[in-house]
Design a protein around this motif. Structure first.
Motif, short mmCIF file in Angstrom:
data_model
loop_
_atom_site.label_atom_id
_atom_site.label_comp_id
_atom_site.label_asym_id
_atom_site.label_seq_id
_atom_site.Cartn_x
_atom_site.Cartn_y
_atom_site.Cartn_z
N PRO A 59 0.89 -1.05 -0.08
CA PRO A 59 0.01 0.04 -0.03
C PRO A 59 0.89 1.33 0.11
O PRO A 59 1.96 1.19 0.54
N LEU A 60 0.32 2.35 -0.55
CA LEU A 60 1.11 3.68 -0.76
C LEU A 60 0.35 4.54 0.14
O LEU A 60 0.99 5.25 0.66
N ALA A 61 -0.88 4.15 0.78
CA ALA A 61 -1.59 4.93 1.59
C ALA A 61 -0.87 4.51 3.05
O ALA A 61 -0.47 3.23 3.33
N THR A 62 -0.89 5.29 4.18
CA THR A 62 -0.31 5.19 5.50
C THR A 62 -1.14 3.92 6.17
O THR A 62 -2.48 4.29 6.13
N VAL A 63 -0.72 2.88 6.76
CA VAL A 63 -1.37 2.07 7.67
C VAL A 63 -1.00 2.09 8.99
O VAL A 63 0.27 1.56 9.18
N ALA A 64 -1.74 2.66 9.68
CA ALA A 64 -1.48 2.65 11.30
C ALA A 64 -1.53 1.32 12.06
O ALA A 64 -2.36 0.53 11.47
N PRO A 65 -1.05 1.20 12.97
CA PRO A 65 -1.02 -0.11 13.73
C PRO A 65 -2.34 -0.21 14.09
O PRO A 65 -3.15 0.79 14.46
N GLY A 66 -3.03 -1.58 14.20
CA GLY A 66 -4.59 -1.57 14.42
C GLY A 66 -5.38 -1.37 13.32
O GLY A 66 -6.67 -1.45 13.62
N SER A 67 -4.77 -1.17 12.01
CA SER A 67 -5.78 -0.94 11.00
C SER A 67 -5.30 -1.43 9.76
O SER A 67 -4.12 -1.93 9.73
N ILE A 68 -5.94 -1.89 8.74
CA ILE A 68 -5.50 -2.59 7.41
C ILE A 68 -6.40 -1.79 6.50
O ILE A 68 -7.33 -1.06 6.35
N LEU A 69 -5.68 -2.02 5.48
CA LEU A 69 -6.43 -1.72 3.85
C LEU A 69 -7.04 -2.92 3.41
O LEU A 69 -6.15 -3.81 2.81
N PRO A 70 -8.16 -3.21 3.56
CA PRO A 70 -8.79 -4.46 3.00
C PRO A 70 -8.74 -4.52 1.42
O PRO A 70 -8.78 -5.70 0.91
N CYS A 71 -8.46 -3.37 0.63
CA CYS A 71 -8.46 -3.48 -0.68
C CYS A 71 -7.36 -4.24 -1.33
O CYS A 71 -7.30 -4.88 -2.59
N CYS A 72 -6.29 -4.34 -0.56
CA CYS A 72 -5.06 -5.00 -1.19
C CYS A 72 -4.36 -5.93 -0.05
O CYS A 72 -3.11 -6.17 -0.14
N CYS A 73 -5.29 -6.65 0.73
CA CYS A 73 -4.57 -7.69 1.57
C CYS A 73 -5.55 -8.80 1.65
O CYS A 73 -6.69 -9.01 1.14
N LYS A 74 -5.12 -10.02 2.25
CA LYS A 74 -5.67 -11.11 2.35
C LYS A 74 -5.41 -11.56 3.87
O LYS A 74 -4.55 -11.44 4.46
N ALA A 75 -6.63 -12.14 4.55
CA ALA A 75 -6.28 -12.64 5.86
C ALA A 75 -5.61 -14.00 6.01
O ALA A 75 -5.60 -14.78 4.82
N ASP A 76 -4.54 -14.05 6.86
CA ASP A 76 -3.70 -15.08 6.95
C ASP A 76 -4.44 -16.30 7.94
O ASP A 76 -3.87 -17.42 8.06
N SER A 77 -5.28 -15.76 8.76
CA SER A 77 -5.74 -16.43 9.83
C SER A 77 -7.08 -15.92 10.10
O SER A 77 -7.79 -15.25 9.55
N ASP A 78 -8.01 -16.67 10.95
CA ASP A 78 -9.16 -16.06 11.37
C ASP A 78 -8.96 -14.50 11.99
O ASP A 78 -7.90 -14.28 12.32
N ILE A 79 -9.97 -13.81 11.50
CA ILE A 79 -9.79 -12.19 11.72
C ILE A 79 -10.86 -11.62 12.22
O ILE A 79 -11.99 -12.23 12.18
N LYS A 80 -10.84 -10.54 13.06
CA LYS A 80 -11.81 -9.68 13.59
C LYS A 80 -11.72 -8.37 13.05
O LYS A 80 -10.62 -7.75 13.26
N LEU A 81 -12.67 -7.79 12.38
CA LEU A 81 -12.67 -6.32 11.98
C LEU A 81 -13.82 -5.74 12.69
O LEU A 81 -14.84 -6.09 12.89
N ALA A 82 -13.65 -4.35 12.92
CA ALA A 82 -14.72 -3.51 13.55
C ALA A 82 -15.24 -2.88 12.48
O ALA A 82 -15.21 -1.73 12.26
N VAL A 83 -16.50 -3.60 11.77
CA VAL A 83 -17.09 -3.13 10.68
C VAL A 83 -18.43 -3.85 10.78
O VAL A 83 -18.78 -4.97 11.40
N THR A 84 -19.51 -3.19 10.32
CA THR A 84 -21.02 -3.61 10.26
C THR A 84 -21.45 -3.94 8.89
O THR A 84 -21.18 -3.04 7.91
N ALA A 85 -22.19 -4.95 8.80
CA ALA A 85 -22.77 -5.35 7.46
C ALA A 85 -23.78 -4.60 7.22
O ALA A 85 -24.58 -3.86 8.31
N ILE A 86 -24.35 -4.21 5.94
CA ILE A 86 -25.73 -3.47 5.53
C ILE A 86 -26.78 -4.61 5.88
O ILE A 86 -26.65 -5.47 5.30
N VAL A 87 -27.73 -3.97 6.41
CA VAL A 87 -28.85 -4.82 6.68
C VAL A 87 -29.78 -4.68 5.29
O VAL A 87 -30.05 -3.82 4.76
#
Length: 87
Positions: A59-87
């Protein structure tokens, strides 16, 4: 190999076959803000609560500790993200 994606909306068994974690999130009903899908803009920055990712594109954008850019990564293991699905 399936992984468990846990978000504020629940847990999802997902495959690592998607091209990016952003694709996985969209497929499971999550709407993540994005603009470039390549790690340039940082608009998709998402809080990572637990788990690890691998960036498929540096990524060229800054990635701070505790955050990711999901557009250019894949999960290596079980993962937990602080996001909510659209109902």
């Amino acid at each position: 190999m399936p992984i468990t994606l846990t978000t504020d909306s629940g847990s999802f068994q997902v495959s690592t076959q998607d091209s990016s974690l952003l694709d996985t999130l969209e497929r499971t009903g999550h709407q993540i803000e994005y603009q470039c899908r390549q790690g340039y803009c940082g608009a998709c920055r998402t809080p990572l609560t637990s788990g690890t990712v691998t960036y498929t594109t540096d990524p060229l954008a800054t990635v701070a500790p505790g955050s990711i850019l999901p557009c250019c990564c894949k999960a290596d293991s079980d993962i937990k993200l602080a996001v909510t699905a659209i109902v």
